[in-house]
Design a protein around this motif. Structure first.
Motif, PDB file in Angstrom:
ATOM      1  N   CYS A 171      80.412 101.286  47.341  1.00 24.08           N
ATOM      2  CA  CYS A 171      80.036 102.373  48.258  1.00 24.08           C
ATOM      3  C   CYS A 171      78.519 102.498  48.403  1.00 24.08           C
ATOM      4  O   CYS A 171      78.021 103.124  49.328  1.00 24.08           O
ATOM      5  CB  CYS A 171      80.621 103.705  47.775  1.00 24.08           C
ATOM      6  N   ARG A 172      77.786 101.916  47.456  1.00 22.32           N
ATOM      7  CA  ARG A 172      76.312 101.899  47.471  1.00 22.32           C
ATOM      8  C   ARG A 172      75.653 103.279  47.355  1.00 22.32           C
ATOM      9  O   ARG A 172      74.474 103.426  47.638  1.00 22.32           O
ATOM     10  CB  ARG A 172      75.779 101.176  48.723  1.00 22.32           C
ATOM     11  N   CYS A 196      84.253  99.284  40.858  1.00 17.52           N
ATOM     12  CA  CYS A 196      83.210  99.544  41.864  1.00 17.52           C
ATOM     13  C   CYS A 196      83.755  99.324  43.273  1.00 17.52           C
ATOM     14  O   CYS A 196      84.317  98.287  43.584  1.00 17.52           O
ATOM     15  CB  CYS A 196      81.999  98.647  41.620  1.00 17.52           C
ATOM     16  N   SER A 197      83.608 100.329  44.122  1.00 19.04           N
ATOM     17  CA  SER A 197      84.112 100.241  45.495  1.00 19.04           C
ATOM     18  C   SER A 197      83.018  99.783  46.455  1.00 19.04           C
ATOM     19  O   SER A 197      83.231  99.781  47.660  1.00 19.04           O
ATOM     20  CB  SER A 197      84.627 101.615  45.922  1.00 19.04           C
ATOM     21  N   LEU A 232      75.316  95.758  41.208  1.00 14.34           N
ATOM     22  CA  LEU A 232      76.700  96.242  41.256  1.00 14.34           C
ATOM     23  C   LEU A 232      77.333  96.027  42.630  1.00 14.34           C
ATOM     24  O   LEU A 232      78.511  95.702  42.734  1.00 14.34           O
ATOM     25  CB  LEU A 232      76.741  97.731  40.889  1.00 14.34           C
ATOM     26  N   CYS A 272      78.039 108.157  40.604  1.00 11.91           N
ATOM     27  CA  CYS A 272      79.111 107.193  40.893  1.00 11.91           C
ATOM     28  C   CYS A 272      80.483 107.872  41.008  1.00 11.91           C
ATOM     29  O   CYS A 272      80.980 108.457  40.053  1.00 11.91           O
ATOM     30  CB  CYS A 272      79.160 106.122  39.803  1.00 11.91           C
ATOM     31  N   PRO A 273      81.111 107.776  42.187  1.00 10.86           N
ATOM     32  CA  PRO A 273      82.402 108.454  42.373  1.00 10.86           C
ATOM     33  C   PRO A 273      83.547 107.782  41.605  1.00 10.86           C
ATOM     34  O   PRO A 273      84.587 108.395  41.392  1.00 10.86           O
ATOM     35  CB  PRO A 273      82.641 108.370  43.882  1.00 10.86           C
ATOM     36  N   GLU A 274      83.324 106.542  41.176  1.00 12.42           N
ATOM     37  CA  GLU A 274      84.373 105.836  40.413  1.00 12.42           C
ATOM     38  C   GLU A 274      84.162 105.995  38.908  1.00 12.42           C
ATOM     39  O   GLU A 274      84.844 105.337  38.115  1.00 12.42           O
ATOM     40  CB  GLU A 274      84.387 104.342  40.769  1.00 12.42           C
ATOM     41  N   CYS A 317      75.005 104.760  44.580  1.00  9.83           N
ATOM     42  CA  CYS A 317      74.035 104.667  43.487  1.00  9.83           C
ATOM     43  C   CYS A 317      72.699 104.126  44.006  1.00  9.83           C
ATOM     44  O   CYS A 317      71.636 104.595  43.596  1.00  9.83           O
ATOM     45  CB  CYS A 317      74.577 103.813  42.340  1.00  9.83           C
TER      46      CYS A 317
HETATM   47  S1  SF4 Z   1      78.177 104.406  43.129  1.00 11.80           S
HETATM   48 FE1  SF4 Z   1      79.664 103.467  41.732  1.00 11.80          FE
HETATM   49  S2  SF4 Z   1      81.278 102.701  43.058  1.00 11.80           S
HETATM   50 FE2  SF4 Z   1      79.494 103.108  44.399  1.00 11.80          FE
HETATM   51  S3  SF4 Z   1      78.373 101.119  44.465  1.00 11.80           S
HETATM   52 FE3  SF4 Z   1      77.494 102.303  42.778  1.00 11.80          FE
HETATM   53  S4  SF4 Z   1      78.631 101.627  40.959  1.00 11.80           S
HETATM   54 FE4  SF4 Z   1      79.830 101.009  42.749  1.00 11.80          FE
END
Ligand code: SF4
Ligand code: SF4
Lengths: 126, 277
Positions: free
Chosen positions: A9-10, A6-7, A30, A51-53, A12
């Motif tokens: 990035c928020r 998880c980066s 997260l 989620c980009p990851e 989500c």
């Molecule tokens: S979208 Fe993925 S990487 Fe970004 S905050 Fe949510 S779980 Fe983490």
């Protein structure tokens, strides 16, 4: 761990209807913005999709839930599955089916469900 | 003569317990389109999001149901979102992981069941989409009302599991209805979740989400909102009185997809569950 990717990035959170309404959900957990909230969810799975990851937010949420006491409606629903094999009450379904002109259906033996879940009751084995 | 195509109908316990009209209409419309939806005796809880929240063993329930279909040599058709997602999730895991399949089968054996990984699961929307060109060719009645659509999230996402449609702007339900000549209106909140599962933990949030969505559809000129999931119907229709307590101006009939389609194909109201026998 899955969540190590998880980066923060928020993204989500921006898609989560619970977080957008100011609440806590797995998306705020997260990113470290809350400790709780894993049960507050509408099952829309936009968090998983965005989620980009490629974090499997679904799995992360379910794992977190299994470590916590369940809210009363979840607990009741699970108890119902163990007791009758379904979430919703089915005792009168064949009466209703007849009213609607549907053929009767044979319901599952709840013992089978308890076996599948590894939660046999006393008396299930005879 | 060709033998009629058969698939096993996984009704799910919500439709089984509450929405016999949905099952009836789905069967009637598919019969009209040349497919028999066969009752699935002995089916169990699909595991929903309830069982995975409490137990690692959730996958055994889905494997058991998939195994039932396999033993009857039929693929599965679903009516609700959650059933569709969990069955597809389990199926994907089991088909892709021989060791897991073996482990799950050990448990299934204790319950007298088995699964080899050969069954396909599709939601009713997908099955109707397969029949789109047939629908276009059939005699159709025109409807005097316009509909807006509420798409079942669990049928669409996660897309890696659903393999369904555009995960953000799903079009299959629209294409099916438009093929039948139904007027479908766009509305701002079309692709938002209705919020039904939030009834489990936060009723107010669920009711607010439902009200916003319904208001948006009304403002766009819809005369009815079409759903294809029992859970959506539960919130949008059965909680109507609660939605109206806070928003008395919101009034919009909720219909199941096959009920609308059945009217176009001139299936009787009784067979569509629009009138009790
Ligand atoms: S979208 Fe993925 S990487 Fe970004 S905050 Fe949510 S779980 Fe983490
Ligand atoms: S699935 Fe749940 S946590 Fe994820 S975005 Fe939707 S409501 Fe939020």
């Amino acid at each position: 761990m899955e969540t190590d990717k998880c980066s923060q990035c928020r993204l989500c959170q921006q898609y989560c209807m619970v977080a957008r309404a100011g609440g806590e959900s797995i998306t705020t957990i997260l990113s470290g913005d809350s400790e709780t909230g894993a049960w507050n969810c509408s099952n829309c799975w936009k968090c998983v999709e965005i989620c980009p990851e490629d974090i499997d937010v679904y799995e992360v949420m379910m794992e977190k839930r299994r470590q916590e006491p369940a809210p009363v409606r979840y607990k009741r629903a699970f108890d119902s599955v163990c007791r009758i094999g379904y979430v919703y009450p089915v005792d009168e379904v064949n009466t209703f089916r007849e009213m609607w002109g549907l053929e009767p259906i044979r319901l599952v033996d709840p013992k089978v469900v308890r076996k599948l879940l590894g939660r046999p009751w006393a008396g299930d084995e005879e | 003569m060709n033998e009629i195509e058969k698939r096993l109908l996984f009704p799910g316990c919500l439709v089984l317990a509450c929405f016999q009209d949905y099952e009836l209409a789905a069967k009637a419309v598919m019969r009209r389109l040349g497919m028999e939806l066969v009752d699935m005796d002995d089916f169990s809880c699909c595991s929903s999001s309830v069982v995975p929240s409490m137990s690692d063993d959730w996958i055994n329930l889905d494997a058991y149901n998939l195994g039932l279909a396999e033993s009857r040599r039929m693929d599965i058709v679903t009516l609700c979102g959650s059933c569709t997602r969990t069955l597809k999730q389990a199926n994907k895991k089991l088909k892709g992981d021989a060791a897991l399949l073996e482990k799950v089968n050990e448990r299934l054996a204790e319950a007298g069941a088995h699964y080899n990984g050969t069954v396909r699961v599709n939601h009713l929307i997908e099955v109707l989409d397969e029949k789109r060109s047939l629908i276009e060719k059939m005699e159709r009645k025109s409807l005097d009302y316009r509909v807006a659509l509420s798409h079942p999230c669990n049928v669409i996402r996660p897309s890696s599991v659903a393999q369904f449609d555009d995960p953000w702007r799903p079009q299959k339900m629209r294409k099916v209805l438009e093929a039948a000549g139904v007027q479908v209106v766009d509305y701002e909140l079309e692709y938002e979740c209705c919020g039904a599962t939030l009834l489990m933990v936060n009723e107010k949030l669920a009711l607010d989400a439902a009200a916003a969505k319904m208001r948006s559809a009304i403002e766009a000129g819809a005369d009815a909102l079409v759903v294809s999931c029992g859970n959506c119907y539960m919130l949008l229709d059965r909680f109507r009185h609660k939605i109206q307590e806070a928003h008395p101006e919101i009034s919009l009939p909720i219909m199941f997809l096959p009920q609308v389609l059945g009217q176009v194909l001139d299936v009787s109201c009784r067979e569509l569950g629009l009138e009790l026998v």
